[in-house]
Design a protein around this motif. Structure first.
Motif, PDB file in Angstrom:
ATOM      1  N   HIS A   1      15.958   9.014 -15.023  1.00  0.00           N
ATOM      2  CA  HIS A   1      15.008   7.943 -14.728  1.00  0.00           C
ATOM      3  C   HIS A   1      15.466   7.159 -13.502  1.00  0.00           C
ATOM      4  N   LEU A   2      14.696   7.231 -12.439  1.00  0.00           N
ATOM      5  CA  LEU A   2      14.969   6.487 -11.211  1.00  0.00           C
ATOM      6  C   LEU A   2      14.074   5.250 -11.194  1.00  0.00           C
ATOM      7  N   MET A   3      14.674   4.082 -11.023  1.00  0.00           N
ATOM      8  CA  MET A   3      13.894   2.845 -11.051  1.00  0.00           C
ATOM      9  C   MET A   3      14.134   2.053  -9.780  1.00  0.00           C
ATOM     10  N   VAL A   4      13.033   1.624  -9.158  1.00  0.00           N
ATOM     11  CA  VAL A   4      13.085   0.841  -7.928  1.00  0.00           C
ATOM     12  C   VAL A   4      12.583  -0.567  -8.248  1.00  0.00           C
TER      13      VAL A   4
ATOM     14  N   GLY B   1       0.816  -1.220   0.000  1.00  0.00           N
ATOM     15  CA  GLY B   1       0.000   0.000   0.000  1.00  0.00           C
ATOM     16  C   GLY B   1       0.843   1.261   0.000  1.00  0.00           C
ATOM     17  N   ARG B   2       1.996   1.209   0.678  1.00  0.00           N
ATOM     18  CA  ARG B   2       2.894   2.368   0.681  1.00  0.00           C
ATOM     19  C   ARG B   2       3.465   2.616  -0.719  1.00  0.00           C
ATOM     20  N   ILE B   3       3.732   1.522  -1.422  1.00  0.00           N
ATOM     21  CA  ILE B   3       4.268   1.663  -2.781  1.00  0.00           C
ATOM     22  C   ILE B   3       3.199   2.223  -3.708  1.00  0.00           C
ATOM     23  N   LEU B   4       1.993   1.700  -3.604  1.00  0.00           N
ATOM     24  CA  LEU B   4       0.908   2.228  -4.428  1.00  0.00           C
ATOM     25  C   LEU B   4       0.655   3.703  -4.126  1.00  0.00           C
ATOM     26  N   GLY B   5       0.858   4.105  -2.884  1.00  0.00           N
ATOM     27  CA  GLY B   5       0.659   5.504  -2.512  1.00  0.00           C
ATOM     28  C   GLY B   5       1.619   6.447  -3.220  1.00  0.00           C
ATOM     29  N   MET B   6       2.765   5.921  -3.649  1.00  0.00           N
ATOM     30  CA  MET B   6       3.743   6.766  -4.348  1.00  0.00           C
ATOM     31  C   MET B   6       3.216   7.251  -5.694  1.00  0.00           C
ATOM     32  N   THR B   7       2.272   6.491  -6.292  1.00  0.00           N
ATOM     33  CA  THR B   7       1.756   6.879  -7.603  1.00  0.00           C
ATOM     34  C   THR B   7       1.007   8.203  -7.549  1.00  0.00           C
ATOM     35  N   GLY B   8       0.523   8.567  -6.379  1.00  0.00           N
ATOM     36  CA  GLY B   8      -0.140   9.861  -6.235  1.00  0.00           C
ATOM     37  C   GLY B   8       0.840  11.013  -6.140  1.00  0.00           C
ATOM     38  N   ARG B   9       2.119  10.712  -6.095  1.00  0.00           N
ATOM     39  CA  ARG B   9       3.148  11.755  -5.991  1.00  0.00           C
ATOM     40  C   ARG B   9       4.088  11.718  -7.201  1.00  0.00           C
ATOM     41  N   GLY B  10       3.583  11.237  -8.320  1.00  0.00           N
ATOM     42  CA  GLY B  10       4.342  11.309  -9.566  1.00  0.00           C
ATOM     43  C   GLY B  10       5.119  10.071  -9.936  1.00  0.00           C
ATOM     44  N   TRP B  11       5.056   9.020  -9.138  1.00  0.00           N
ATOM     45  CA  TRP B  11       5.753   7.775  -9.464  1.00  0.00           C
ATOM     46  C   TRP B  11       4.856   6.906 -10.342  1.00  0.00           C
ATOM     47  N   GLU B  12       5.490   6.015 -11.135  1.00  0.00           N
ATOM     48  CA  GLU B  12       4.746   5.161 -12.059  1.00  0.00           C
ATOM     49  C   GLU B  12       5.087   3.703 -11.804  1.00  0.00           C
ATOM     50  N   LEU B  13       4.039   2.881 -11.719  1.00  0.00           N
ATOM     51  CA  LEU B  13       4.267   1.439 -11.628  1.00  0.00           C
ATOM     52  C   LEU B  13       4.724   0.908 -12.973  1.00  0.00           C
ATOM     53  N   GLY B  14       5.585  -0.097 -12.954  1.00  0.00           N
ATOM     54  CA  GLY B  14       6.079  -0.673 -14.196  1.00  0.00           C
ATOM     55  C   GLY B  14       5.017  -1.479 -14.921  1.00  0.00           C
TER      56      GLY B  14
ATOM     57  N   SER C   1       8.877   3.624 -10.810  1.00  0.00           N
ATOM     58  CA  SER C   1       9.913   4.531 -11.299  1.00  0.00           C
ATOM     59  C   SER C   1       9.467   5.981 -11.221  1.00  0.00           C
ATOM     60  N   PHE C   2      10.438   6.860 -11.382  1.00  0.00           N
ATOM     61  CA  PHE C   2      10.190   8.301 -11.271  1.00  0.00           C
ATOM     62  C   PHE C   2      11.072   9.027 -12.283  1.00  0.00           C
ATOM     63  N   MET C   3      10.470   9.969 -13.017  1.00  0.00           N
ATOM     64  CA  MET C   3      11.224  10.809 -13.941  1.00  0.00           C
ATOM     65  C   MET C   3      11.498  12.141 -13.259  1.00  0.00           C
ATOM     66  N   THR C   4      12.748  12.511 -13.132  1.00  0.00           N
ATOM     67  CA  THR C   4      13.118  13.774 -12.499  1.00  0.00           C
ATOM     68  C   THR C   4      12.788  14.940 -13.433  1.00  0.00           C
ATOM     69  N   PRO C   5      12.760  16.156 -12.916  1.00  0.00           N
ATOM     70  CA  PRO C   5      12.452  17.304 -13.786  1.00  0.00           C
ATOM     71  C   PRO C   5      13.369  17.424 -14.995  1.00  0.00           C
TER      72      PRO C   5
ATOM     73  N   VAL D   1      18.317  19.418  -4.681  1.00  0.00           N
ATOM     74  CA  VAL D   1      16.911  19.468  -4.263  1.00  0.00           C
ATOM     75  C   VAL D   1      16.191  18.198  -4.691  1.00  0.00           C
ATOM     76  N   VAL D   2      16.411  17.766  -5.923  1.00  0.00           N
ATOM     77  CA  VAL D   2      15.772  16.542  -6.411  1.00  0.00           C
ATOM     78  C   VAL D   2      16.251  15.347  -5.596  1.00  0.00           C
ATOM     79  N   ALA D   3      17.547  15.292  -5.308  1.00  0.00           N
ATOM     80  CA  ALA D   3      18.077  14.201  -4.492  1.00  0.00           C
ATOM     81  C   ALA D   3      17.439  14.198  -3.108  1.00  0.00           C
ATOM     82  N   SER D   4      17.277  15.375  -2.511  1.00  0.00           N
ATOM     83  CA  SER D   4      16.650  15.478  -1.193  1.00  0.00           C
ATOM     84  C   SER D   4      15.219  14.955  -1.221  1.00  0.00           C
ATOM     85  N   GLU D   5      14.481  15.315  -2.280  1.00  0.00           N
ATOM     86  CA  GLU D   5      13.090  14.881  -2.381  1.00  0.00           C
ATOM     87  C   GLU D   5      12.988  13.374  -2.580  1.00  0.00           C
ATOM     88  N   ILE D   6      13.900  12.816  -3.365  1.00  0.00           N
ATOM     89  CA  ILE D   6      13.896  11.365  -3.570  1.00  0.00           C
ATOM     90  C   ILE D   6      14.206  10.648  -2.265  1.00  0.00           C
TER      91      ILE D   6
END
Length: 741
Positions: free
Chosen positions: A676-679, A643-656, A668-672, A721-726
């Protein structure tokens, strides 16, 4: 509402009184004239403005050939072709040499190669089409034989476009509407117009069959572009009998309808639909005229509407047409999201009210529904309407539609195209679409009950409150009473309920966008900042609770917006915003600890509550080791609830993408700046039953140069800043998590 009068026939377009399908005699045999032959006249070469220059450069460019050096021995190259020594060259080299002869060498050398039939097979067709286009542009008639050969034998038509004669006309008629050259044939008839008609008349009057049908369709196209009379006049070469026969052909766009007409659904009966009004709203269409419009809609598609609908739109009241289109949609029965004709009606006739009604439905459509019903075309309703309200719906669909596979990206693509057309970035367009919700300039709203009035304001959490005429704050807006105006009071009460929902939705969206702007460092000019934020009736309630910074002439100053919409610095002194300043919403990392502390004190003194954490935002930093690596190892092995992982999708993350067994094993997450950050997670979230594997283990956190690039990047390349947010995202994710066993 008084009963509307039927419009007299004299007030209606002739099309709505006497449409072609009611006056066309049935069973009329087509006129056939045998023995007609197109004139064998010299070939004409005609260029559209700028076309010849474009064709001269056609072979060259990013994905084409490079020009050969100016000191190339062209005589030697030509001799290599003449003696066939060139056949030992690799194919691409051979093509490059031929294009050089066509486009760069002395004219006589290129013409000699064009006349050499031994090379017509080698030098025509893909990928040489663009080379032959350059040859046509430079050599014209010398290139004609090879261009005609290419069209007849390689089904490549581009190089024939400038040429006009009976042979070319036959090629174009044969391939009219036939993939892949139907578009080229259409373009040729559009370009050459009545001159092409003269060469086509014999086939348009031959015995009925596929070739006559194609020729007739070509003549109809020319009639649409150049007029029916021009087509008839072009037939005069063949005599008056041919003129009469061509005049009788259905070349008028209004005569293009299926025969027989399709049955009209019972739900489309005029008496069951809202009445359509003429412009001026004094008269309504009689039932018979409405029935004709229903017929026109029924034989239309979004890409090919019946031509007479243009007259309908010009004659009728736009709002009544919009209401009529919505009513058709409600009674429509189709295996698509709407039948083709109703799609046309919604796309072309909708107003803001119809868009308001349609948008919630589109937002709820599932991925399967959109795929099966062709639902992406519904987005044209909003993009074609193009009003701020319609584009707001499009923006919300791009963010929140249930179908994330098609509706969301298609809506985003439509917004990007609209932004580009307006000379804006997508973010700038979104800035301009924030509604003021009917609020006054000071950000309030007055609700009129008749003999009493109430003012709606907003607290620090942007929740609306009500004050009466004495300035006394009330818990909520009272319900209308017996002494209140029976029309004004219920409308005002409903408006307050709607306002609460609208403010909640808009505020949530804009707070999220502002937080994203803080992370990405997006900025605004001073003028944009004032008009989009400070002077905005709703947004100023949000932006005055944030710290801003302005950079002008190399000097950066932080400031806030005071209650009177002036600006104050951290010392509470008046700040004047320079017109040349770039304004940003600074992340606390950009401010520094001392300045953050000073602003915290100011906001505490004024009891200002921020809409999202800015001054109190946690900041994080990479370790020296992490800066050198492309793998963020400190979170490897954490076990996290799905559920925590699914919650990330509301903050700009995308499920594979879904993998074998129905699992999603990445988020994953695309920075400004498009990193491309992939978990990687194991065993993965199972789509049909995510609770089956409730605990997910983070096995890898990787950073790549871009989506699908496969090239790893050290985390130290990220903006701090992006690193801090990640890192903050992973800290949030890890709260309560335990190391994997």
């Amino acid at each position: 509402m008084p009963e509307l009068k039927d419009a007299p026939a004299s007030a209606l377009p002739d099309l709505l009184v006497d449409p072609p399908w009611e006056r066309d005699p049935k069973g009329r045999e087509p006129v056939v004239l045998t023995g007609l032959k197109a004139p064998k006249e010299p070939t004409v070469v005609a260029w559209a403005p700028g076309q010849r220059e474009e064709w001269l450069n056609a072979p060259y460019g990013k994905y084409g050939w490079e020009r050969l050096p100016d000191d190339t021995d062209w005589e030697r190259v030509a001799d290599d072709f003449a003696t066939e020594r060139v056949r030992s060259e690799p194919e691409r080299r051979l093509h490059a040499l031929a294009i050089g002869l066509f486009a760069q060498a002395p004219l006589e050398l290129g013409a000699k190669l064009l006349a050499d039939e031994r090379y017509w097979d080698v030098l025509s067709g893909y990928p040489m089409s663009r080379g032959l286009m350059a040859a046509v542009a430079r050599h014209e008639m010398a290139a004609y034989p090879m261009a005609l050969y290419e069209a007849k034998n390689k089904r490549a038509f581009y190089a024939l476009d400038p040429f006009l004669d009976a042979d070319v006309a036959q090629v174009m008629i044969k391939h009219w509407g036939v993939y892949p050259n139907g578009d080229q044939a259409t373009s040729w008839f559009e370009k050459h117009g009545p001159a092409a008609v003269r060469l086509t008349v014999p086939d348009a009057l031959r015995k009925p069959g596929p070739k006559r049908t194609k020729a007739e369709e070509a003549l109809r196209l020319v009639a649409e572009r150049h007029g029916h009379d021009a087509v008839v006049e072009a037939a005069r070469h063949y005599g008056e009998e041919a003129v009469a026969a061509i005049a009788a052909l259905k070349t008028d766009p209004l005569d293009r309808y299926p025969d027989p007409l399709p049955p009209v659904p019972s739900g489309f009966a005029p008496e069951r639909l809202p009445r359509i009004l003429l412009r001026g709203r004094e008269f309504a269409l009689p039932a018979a005229a409405t029935r004709h419009i229903i017929t026109m809609v029924s034989i239309s598609t979004p890409s090919e509407p019946y031509a007479g609908l243009t007259q309908v739109v010009e004659a009728c009241d736009p709002d009544s047409l919009a209401e009529f289109a919505w009513a058709l949609y409600q009674v429509d029965d189709s295996n698509k999201w709407a039948s083709p004709g109703v799609q046309w009606a919604l796309i072309n006739l909708a107003n803001d009210e119809v868009a308001d009604l349609l948008a919630p439905s589109v937002a709820r459509w599932s991925k399967a529904y959109v795929w099966d019903r062709g639902g992406t075309s519904a987005l044209q309703v909003f993009s074609r309407l193009g009003t701020d309200s319609a584009l707001r719906h499009l923006h919300r669909l791009s963010q929140k539609a249930q179908d994330a596979k098609r509706i969301r990206p298609w809506a985003e693509g439509a917004l990007n195209r609209i932004a580009k057309d307006r000379g804006l970035t997508p973010e700038q367009l979104a800035d301009r679409l924030v509604p003021d919700l009917g609020l006054d300039a000071d950000g309030s709203m007055t609700l009129d009950y008749g003999h009493r009035r109430f003012v709606v304001g907003f607290d620090e959490e942007l929740k609306p409150y009500v004050t009466d005429e004495d300035g006394k704050r009330r818990k909520t807006l009272p319900k209308p009473g017996v002494k209140d105006d029976q029309t004004l009071a219920p409308a005002a009460y409903k408006r307050f309920g709607d306002l609460k929902k609208e403010v909640r939705t808009t505020a949530t969206e804009q707070i999220k966008r502002l937080e994203q702007a803080m992370v990405s460092g997006r900025g605004w000019t001073a003028g944009e900042f004032r008009s989009l934020f400070v002077e905005h009736a709703l947004l100023w309630h949000i932006v005055r609770r944030l710290v801003w910074s302005a950079e002008a002439d190399g000097v950066v100053t932080t400031f806030r917006i005071a209650e009177d919409r002036t600006f104050a610095d951290v010392g509470d002194d008046k700040f004047t915003l320079s017109e040349s300043a770039r304004v940003v919403l600074p992340h606390p990392l950009r401010l520094g600890g001392e300045e953050v502390g000073a602003w915290r004190q100011v906001f505490a003194d004024y009891e200002i509550l921020q809409p999202f954490p800015q001054l109190e935002r946690a900041v994080h930093a990479l370790t020296e080791e992490e800066r050198e690596l492309g793998n963020l190892t400190r979170f490897d092995g954490l076990t996290v609830h799905f559920g925590r992982i699914l919650g990330m999708t509301g903050r700009g993350w995308e499920l594979g993408e879904k993998e074998t067994g129905g699992f999603r094993r990445q988020i994953s997450f695309m920075t400004p700046d498009e990193r491309h950050l992939m978990v990687q997670i194991e065993p993965g979230i199972r789509v049909i039953a995510p609770e089956e594997y409730a605990e997910q283990e983070i096995t890898r956190v990787w950073l790549f140069t871009g989506r699908f690039s496969g090239t790893r990047l050290p985390f130290g390349d990220l903006d701090p800043v992006v690193a801090s947010e990640i890192l903050a995202e992973f800290v949030r994710l890890a709260e309560g998590a335990a190391p994997a066993k």
